[in-house]
Each structure stands twice: as structure tokens, then as C-alpha cells.
Design an enzyme around this catalytic site. Structure first.
Site, PDB file in Angstrom:
ATOM      1  N   GLY A   1       0.805  -1.214   0.000  1.00  0.00           N
ATOM      2  CA  GLY A   1       0.000   0.000   0.000  1.00  0.00           C
ATOM      3  C   GLY A   1       0.837   1.262   0.000  1.00  0.00           C
ATOM      4  O   GLY A   1       0.607   2.165  -0.778  1.00  0.00           O
TER       5      GLY A   1
ATOM      6  N   ILE B   1      -0.475  -5.116   5.523  1.00  0.00           N
ATOM      7  CA  ILE B   1      -0.193  -4.796   4.112  1.00  0.00           C
ATOM      8  C   ILE B   1       1.163  -5.338   3.685  1.00  0.00           C
ATOM      9  O   ILE B   1       1.753  -4.864   2.717  1.00  0.00           O
ATOM     10  CB  ILE B   1      -0.282  -3.285   3.864  1.00  0.00           C
ATOM     11  CG1 ILE B   1       0.707  -2.513   4.752  1.00  0.00           C
ATOM     12  CG2 ILE B   1      -1.696  -2.790   4.093  1.00  0.00           C
ATOM     13  CD1 ILE B   1       0.796  -1.032   4.430  1.00  0.00           C
TER      14      ILE B   1
ATOM     15  N   ILE C   1      12.006  -4.185  19.938  1.00  0.00           N
ATOM     16  CA  ILE C   1      11.853  -4.885  18.667  1.00  0.00           C
ATOM     17  C   ILE C   1      11.176  -6.226  18.948  1.00  0.00           C
ATOM     18  O   ILE C   1      11.720  -7.072  19.663  1.00  0.00           O
ATOM     19  CB  ILE C   1      13.221  -5.103  17.985  1.00  0.00           C
ATOM     20  CG1 ILE C   1      13.905  -3.749  17.743  1.00  0.00           C
ATOM     21  CG2 ILE C   1      13.053  -5.862  16.682  1.00  0.00           C
ATOM     22  CD1 ILE C   1      13.151  -2.798  16.854  1.00  0.00           C
TER      23      ILE C   1
ATOM     24  N   ASN D   1      10.299  -8.509  16.629  1.00  0.00           N
ATOM     25  CA  ASN D   1      10.818  -9.557  15.742  1.00  0.00           C
ATOM     26  C   ASN D   1      11.929  -8.935  14.905  1.00  0.00           C
ATOM     27  O   ASN D   1      11.669  -8.126  14.017  1.00  0.00           O
ATOM     28  CB  ASN D   1       9.699 -10.094  14.835  1.00  0.00           C
ATOM     29  CG  ASN D   1      10.143 -11.249  13.967  1.00  0.00           C
ATOM     30  OD1 ASN D   1      11.262 -11.283  13.469  1.00  0.00           O
ATOM     31  ND2 ASN D   1       9.254 -12.202  13.767  1.00  0.00           N
TER      32      ASN D   1
ATOM     33  N   THR E   1      11.581  -9.476  10.907  1.00  0.00           N
ATOM     34  CA  THR E   1      10.614  -8.657  10.180  1.00  0.00           C
ATOM     35  C   THR E   1      10.944  -7.175  10.312  1.00  0.00           C
ATOM     36  O   THR E   1      10.717  -6.400   9.374  1.00  0.00           O
ATOM     37  CB  THR E   1       9.186  -8.926  10.674  1.00  0.00           C
ATOM     38  OG1 THR E   1       9.109  -8.691  12.083  1.00  0.00           O
ATOM     39  CG2 THR E   1       8.762 -10.359  10.379  1.00  0.00           C
TER      40      THR E   1
ATOM     41  N   GLN F   1      11.638  -4.556   7.238  1.00  0.00           N
ATOM     42  CA  GLN F   1      10.994  -3.265   7.025  1.00  0.00           C
ATOM     43  C   GLN F   1      12.018  -2.170   6.744  1.00  0.00           C
ATOM     44  O   GLN F   1      11.820  -1.327   5.870  1.00  0.00           O
ATOM     45  CB  GLN F   1      10.155  -2.899   8.250  1.00  0.00           C
ATOM     46  CG  GLN F   1       8.828  -3.619   8.323  1.00  0.00           C
ATOM     47  CD  GLN F   1       7.931  -3.232   7.171  1.00  0.00           C
ATOM     48  OE1 GLN F   1       7.443  -2.103   7.088  1.00  0.00           O
ATOM     49  NE2 GLN F   1       7.723  -4.154   6.247  1.00  0.00           N
TER      50      GLN F   1
ATOM     51  N   GLY G   1       8.018   1.032   9.986  1.00  0.00           N
ATOM     52  CA  GLY G   1       7.603   0.958   8.590  1.00  0.00           C
ATOM     53  C   GLY G   1       8.139   2.070   7.723  1.00  0.00           C
ATOM     54  O   GLY G   1       8.404   1.870   6.539  1.00  0.00           O
ATOM     55  N   GLU G   2       8.292   3.280   8.297  1.00  0.00           N
ATOM     56  CA  GLU G   2       8.651   4.423   7.467  1.00  0.00           C
ATOM     57  C   GLU G   2      10.035   4.993   7.751  1.00  0.00           C
ATOM     58  O   GLU G   2      10.647   5.623   6.882  1.00  0.00           O
ATOM     59  CB  GLU G   2       7.575   5.503   7.613  1.00  0.00           C
ATOM     60  CG  GLU G   2       6.376   5.191   6.760  1.00  0.00           C
ATOM     61  CD  GLU G   2       5.040   5.545   7.403  1.00  0.00           C
ATOM     62  OE1 GLU G   2       4.211   6.104   6.691  1.00  0.00           O
ATOM     63  OE2 GLU G   2       4.817   5.252   8.582  1.00  0.00           O
TER      64      GLU G   2
END
Length: 735
Positions: free
Chosen positions: A235, A463, A628, A630, A633, A637, A701-702
């Protein structure tokens, strides 16, 4: 007394729980959904950027094989504008007028038995236009300016006095282009009505918002609408709004009385689901000779659509919170253009703002003769500069120190164009960045059955960020189970309500709700045995027990306890459930300033001295993201965001031609990084659990994207001695 150790579930690099389904192709994305009797829709788009539709001839399309309906502004039912969300307005409803405000605007939709028939018939719709001159450029004097969409320009201190006290003043302008989100999965909506009840499968990052928008548009109760998005093929912010194609799919399904699938094409993704808006930014920074900042003035202008206000994302706020400068002013403006609606894209606002700020800090460092890392450390904000409160967590200083050590920064020759290797120019650059804090209210529900298995669920989506996995781990940890004993349910509005999967806030929002639901579920088990003379847990509260290996054990004597199964069996209960909610705390309640993630980037680039071709040779990211859950993952990211940052720096630019048409709306023309563009990426996590939520997390994520572009730009200057202040950094700008 024997102590039973709690198995370590959090932090470990657990494989994705949804990985096997995705690898096998059995994960149900919206485009995989099929209904008996389902038909297909194709869109008709405007070929002008501004004007009016003065005639639509649908006769050829209606006579085409398999066509069931051709819907245009002439025959579309009247629908309402969807209600505003707490974050932004929804787009105007489609096919409700003849006015054209951007190239690619939907002027019709064709419904046919097959997607091929619908697509072919859509080409047969003849539309006559009365065009007007489009406003396409930020510097067009006809563009209407929206001054300060945030309500008031943000000031701190005496900016003019700060500049007067400065020994050095830097002044520069920076430009970032339009970019397009471009998730791999084409957005798709499947809509099926059953009387006044509507089921929608949609590529959305916010199912609850989609349900509310459709309920408002079609004047039906929200309870009669179910939105399903258990899997979304990416997304990057494009799925945060309820776009017109989703409303059109539901409209078409209602009109033809059959389920309808509408899948956007790649060119339609460029005009139909938003994009990162361009910016023109001016930065003035005042400093003393020792590098102490005395004043920052940061101004930005960005485009907004002619009639769609959408969310205004501050580009300049990064200057207000990035450094301990006493005098700051931030001014954001928008100008209305005949363009497709801009929207959030990974790292919204902060990605563009940090490009200008961190490049300007690099230029100031050269002007002062101070190392770029040292300049940042001399202006390190130990507390939140605006709120005057201690951060809920901040390890940016450690990011600088660890990153510089791993990269070998202190071996750098600071003179531009001074480092070479194997005939190419070598440049080292860095940037220190943050991402804004975001957390929203969220609900979750947790159950445990007689087999000792948990089912935890919420309407939130995944997403591709790993939400299924980390929430499974968190649930297992809080309930004392193995991850394989937990089933996670997501992406369904019949489940407890959830906020958008965006703003790097889902892990904190949903994680806090699951933390609460798990605690309440443990208390529900204790309430069940409160008067049970056979239970060693009688009369205890959740604070008195620990959940380990499927059982609750007393803290004062871990040998005494009983399993979930034993409690349910003895009380003849098939399962027990509990709800949990999270509401973000307010800074004044905790006496803390909420901190998003922080990071430092260190980059080496190689530049061909003859061709000016740029290659990123290595990149170190040191990230403070709180606890954190995980590492596997989380690293994924950061790697994915970093690849996006490389694209932002060197490749990505959505090009609009003089007619308002996007000229590179395919993956063949819109350049994104491929494997050859990406070096091995070094990712390190530092810092402590955050104090602003019970899980201790901050989003990742960002922050992976923010700061990559300025670090690369600074490295290119160090390699070549030529400063490029506009993205992308293409070779023609170095010639």
C-alpha cells in the site's frame, strides 16, 4: 521453590506466520475473490485535465458483446460524499458531475460478463469535452494558494533575533518531485449486495473507514456493510483513503444486481490512488561559528487537488523537532492544481522535509568547517524542543555513534572530490532523522478454547509489514502460549475496530489493545475460579500470576497453578473471551513527549568521473525503534524502506506532460530500484523500550525510507564537489 522460566517469544527472528500461504499462492487477496455470477467493471477516464464533459455517447459500448451496463454522470444514481474521518476528508463521490479537474478522472464505468469485454467496451464510450486551461505548475500565478493548512504558522522564540545573533546564515532551496506509491498488488474491489447488505473485498489499509464511507455514500447502516481485507498486496499509503473506484464497484453491483469486480490497471494506479506530492522548500539556518544553531526558517509549498482537500502533511515540522534550536518558524502552504489527488506515501512529509533539512545541515557543516556528525551532536535535542518535555525514548545519539563506528566515518577525508577508488570518485555522506509519533485508539478480542488455543482478532490490516507475525508473537507472550497455538484474525470489519495501517502506528495501537485483551482474558480466567475451592488460583488477580506454557502460575509459588484447559474443563466452558482497548496517553498525563523512531544513515557512493553515473556502494542504518518484537521482520521493514529511499534519491519521478497526462505511468517508464541498484544493507537496532505504550514499541515501517535521500545527496556532493538540491539525483544534474 522451583521457578518455571517463561519461554522467549518476543525479539526472536521468527519466520512470518503467513509466509507459507503467500509462498503457496493461497493467501486470499481481493483480486483472488470470486462469486457465482460475478461480472467485471472497467473504467472510462478523462483525456483532458480541466474543463467539462459536454456529451457522452454510450451506444457503441452498450451494443458490445457481454455488456450489462454503462454508467456515466448522465445515469449514475445520486450518492453522498463519504463522511470525514478523524484524520482527513474522503474524496468527492464519483460520476456526480460533468466538471473535469484532472487528467484520468473517471467519467464512466462499463460492466460486462468478462474483464476483456468490459475493457473493450470502455474504449467504445465516446466523450466530448469543452476543455479549459489547466493549472499544472506550483509557480503558475493562477494557482490558488492555501495558506497554512494547519491552522497557524508554527513559531518558537524570536527568529529575527536569532538570525541577527548568527555568525553564519545558510539559505537554500530544495525541490522534491511527485512520486507514485506503486505497490505490487493492483488495487481491486469486489462488491456484492444482498438486499441492503453489502460485502466488499478491498485493497484497503483501513477497513473501518471503507465501511463508514460506503455506508455514508449509499445511505445504509454501517452494520449492514462488511469489508474484508485479510491480505493486501502492499500500500505505502495508497490504501488509506476510500478511492472512487471502490465506490463505483459498489454502485455498479447495485445497479446490475450481481457481484462486481473492478481491478485497476497500472496506469490507473498512477491517477486513481494518490501519490507523494512535490515540494519546493526554502531553508534559512543561522549559526554561531562553533556550530550552535540560533535560528531556523523552513518554508514549503506543495500541490493539492483543485477540489479535494485530503490530508495536509507538514513538510517543515522536522525543523521544529529535529534540533535544539531556540528560534524556529515553520510555514507550509499548498497550491491547487489540476492534478490527481496527492496522498500519503511511505514517510509522508518527513521524507521530503528531511531531504531539505539534512542537506542544509550538511551544507552548513561545510560552511563552518565542522564535521557533519559533530554539528548534529552539538545541536542534539535532549528534550522535545516544542513541548519542553523529556522524550519517551530517544537513542539518536547512539545511532550516530554506532553508525559512525560501523561505517568507519572518522577515516573520511572531508575535502570534496578527494577520495577515489579504482578510478571512480568516492563520497561519504550521512543524515540523522526521525519520524513523527502516531498512535490511535484500537480494539482487540482474545479467546482461548479447551484445546488451549488462542484466537486473537481485530479489524486491522497487514499490508505486508508483518502484523500477523508480530501480533501472534505478542499474543503468545502475553498469554503464555507458543506462537503455533495462536491464530490471528485481521482485516474484517466484523472484528473489533482498528485504526489505519499507516503512520508507523499499528504495532503500538494494536499491540497495546492486544496487551489489554490478554490481561483481561487472564483476569476472566481468574474470575471464573474466584470461588473455586479446587483451584490454586482462587482469589487472585492478574497481577498475582504469570502465564507460562499454557497455564497460569502463582507468582509467590510458581509450582502452584493450572492450565487454561483444566479451568475450562472443570467449569464446562468451551472457551473464554475478553476484549481490550488502547487509547494513546497524552503527553501531560505522563510528563513525556511521545517519540517516534530515530535513525542515522551513513552512505558510500561511487560516481563515474566521466559519465557522472551514481551507484550506492554501501549503506549503514542504525535505528532506534524501541522494543523490537521480531528482529527479522523489523530488519526487513528497514531494508524495504531503504530501497524506497534509494529510489527516491536516484530514480523516482512522476512526470506530467503539458496536457496534464502522466507520461510515465508504467513500470517500464517509472523507474524503481532493482537488485543491481541496491548494495548489501547493514541494519542495526539500538535503544530501549519506549515509555509511551505498554508494549514499548515504536514503528519501523517508514523510518527505513526517511533520511536515505539526503544521506545519498550529501555523499554525492562529497564525491563530486557539486551540490544538487533537487531529486532525483540524475546524471544530467551533475554534468
Amino acid at each position: 521453590m522451583t521457578t518455571v522460566e517463561r519461554p522467549r517469544v518476543l525479539g526472536a527472528g521468527t519466520d512470518r506466520v503467513d509466509g507459507p500461504q503467500k509462498a503457496a499462492g493461497s493467501a486470499p487477496y481481493p483480486s483472488d475473490v470470486s462469486y457465482p455470477g460475478m461480472v467485471h467493471a472497467a473504467l472510462v477516464r478523462s483525456s483532458i485535465a480541466a474543463g467539462r464533459v459536454v456529451g457522452i455517447n454510450t451506444s457503441r459500448a452498450e451494443a458490445a458483446p457481454g455488456v450489462l451496463a454503462v454508467i456515466t454522470p448522465d445515469n449514475a444514481p445520486r450518492i453522498e460524499r463519504a463522511p470525514d474521518t478523524p484524520i482527513w476528508r474522503q474524496p468527492p463521490p464519483p460520476l456526480q458531475r460533468h466538471t473535469i479537474v484532472h487528467h484520468g478522472q473517471y467519467v464512466g464505468v462499463v460492466v460486462a460478463d468478462t474483464v476483456e469485454e468490459a475493457t473493450a467496451a470502455a474504449r467504445l464510450v465516446d466523450v466530448a469535452y469543452e476543455p479549459t486551461d489547466a493549472v499544472l505548475s506550483l509557480d503558475d500565478p493562477r494557482a490558488i494558494t492555501v495558506d497554512d493548512p494547519f491552522g497557524s504558522n508554527r513559531h518558537r522564540g524570536d527568529v529575527m533575533g536569532g538570525f541577527a545573533a548568527a555568525d553564519v546564515i545558510f539559505d537554500g532551496e530544495y525541490v522534491t518531485p511527485d512520486e507514485t506509491n506503486n505497490p505490487m498488488g493492483l488495487f481491486c474491489t469486489v462488491a456484492a449486495w444482498d438486499g441492503d447488505r453489502l460485502t466488499v473485498h478491498d485493497a484497503t489499509q483501513w477497513p473501518d473507514s471503507t465501511r463508514a464511507a460506503l455506508a455514508g455514500a449509499f445511505c445504509v447502516p454501517e452494520t449492514g456493510i462488511r469489508v474484508l481485507a485479510p491480505y493486501v498486496g502492499g500500500g505505502f499509503g495508497a490504501g488509506l483513503r476510500v478511492w472512487p473506484h471502490t465506490v463505483l464497484a459498489a454502485m455498479a453491483a447495485r445497479m446490475v444486481g450481481r457481484p462486481v469486480k473492478l481491478t485497476l490497471t497500472r496506469p490507473q494506479m498512477f491517477t486513481g490512488v494518490g501519490h507523494r506530492p512535490a515540494t519546493v522548500q526554502r531553508l534559512r539556518i543561522g549559526a554561531r561559528n562553533d556550530g550552535t544553531l540560533t535560528a531556523i526558517e523552513h518554508e514549503s509549498v506543495q500541490p493539492v487537488a483543485v477540489d479535494d482537500d485530503n490530508i495536509a502533511e507538514s513538510v517543515t515540522t522536522v525543523s521544529a523537532v529535529g534540533y535544539a534550536c531556540p528560534n524556529v518558524v515553520n510555514i507550509d502552504r499548498q497550491r491547487r492544481l489540476n492534478i490527481p489527488v496527492p496522498t500519503s506515501m511511505r514517510g509522508p512529509g518527513d521524507a521530503q522535509g528531511h531531504f531539505a533539512l539534512e542537506c542544509a545541515m550538511d551544507e552548513l557543516a561545510y560552511q563552518l568547517g565542522i564535521d557533519p556528525v559533530e554539528l548534529r551532536l552539538r545541536n542534539y535535542a535532549e528534550e522535545h524542543p516544542q513541548l519542553g518535555l523529556p522524550w519517551s525514548s530517544k537513542a539518536l545519539r547512539e545511532c550516530y555513534e554506532v553508525g559512525a563506528e560501523r561505517f568507519g566515518w572518522w577515516d573520511r577525508n572531508p575535502t570534496p572530490r578527494s577520495m577515489r577508488r579504482d578510478g571512480v570518485l568516492v563520497g561519504w555522506g550521512m543524515a540523522g532523522v526521525s519520524f513523527f509519533w502516531f498512535q490511535a485508539p484500537c480494539d482487540a478480542r482474545a479467546s482461548i478454547d479447551r484445546e488451549g488455543r488462542a484466537f486473537v482478532r481485530s479489524a486491522a490490516t497487514d499490508i505486508g509489514t508483518g502484523t500477523y507475525t508480530v501480533m501472534t508473537q505478542l499474543s503468545a507472550d502475553r498469554l503464555g502460549l507458543r506462537p503455533d497455538q495462536v491464530r490471528m484474525g485481521l482485516g474484517d470489519t466484523d472484528l473489533p475496530s482498528a485504526p489505519p495501517q499507516g503512520g508507523s502506528g499499528m504495532t503500538a495501537s494494536l499491540g497495546s489493545a492486544i496487551h489489554a485483551a490478554s490481561r483481561n482474558l487472564i483476569q476472566a480466567f481468574l474470575d471464573l475460579v474466584a470461588d473455586d475451592v479446587a483451584s490454586p488460583l482462587r482469589g487472585l488477580t492478574a497481577a498475582d500470576v504469570t502465564a507460562v506454557d499454557g497455564r497460569l502460575q502463582r507468582n509467590d509459588d510458581p509450582t502452584r497453578g493450572e492450565s487454561y484447559r483444566e479451568i475450562l474443563d472443570r467449569h464446562d466452558r468451551a472457551e473464554l473471551s475478553a476484549n481490550g482497548s488502547s487509547v494513546p496517553a497524552k503527553p501531560e498525563e505522563l510528563g513525556l513527549a511521545p517519540a517516534g523512531p530515530f535513525a542515522a544513515r551513513f552512505v558510500e557512493v561511487h560516481v563515474d568521473p566521466d559519465l557522472d553515473r551514481i551507484k550506492v556502494a554501501r549503506l549503514v542504518s542504525v535505528v532506534d525503534a524501541g522494543r523490537i518484537l521480531n528482529r527479522k521482520t523489523a530488519r526487513s521493514q528497514i531494508v524495504g524502506g531503504t530501497v524506497g529511499g534509494i529510489g527516491m534519491a536516484l530514480l523516482e519521478e512522476t512526470v506530467t506532460d503539458p496536457t496534464g497526462r502522466i507520461a510515465n505511468a508504467t513500470f517500464g517508464d517509472y523507474l524503481i530500484p532493482v537488485n543491481a541498484d541496491v548494495p548489501d544493507l547493514d541494519v542495526v537496532f539500538v535503544g530501549e523500550p519506549d515509555r509511551f505504550n505498554p508494549v514499548g514499541v515504536k514503528g519501523v515501517g517508514e523510518i527505513g525510507l526517511v533520511g536515505v535521500a539526503p544521506a545519498i545527496a550529501n555523499a554525492v556532493f562529497h564525491a563530486t564537489g557539486r551540490r544538487v538540491r533537487s531529486l532525483p539525483l540524475t546524471l544530467d544534474k551533475l554534468l
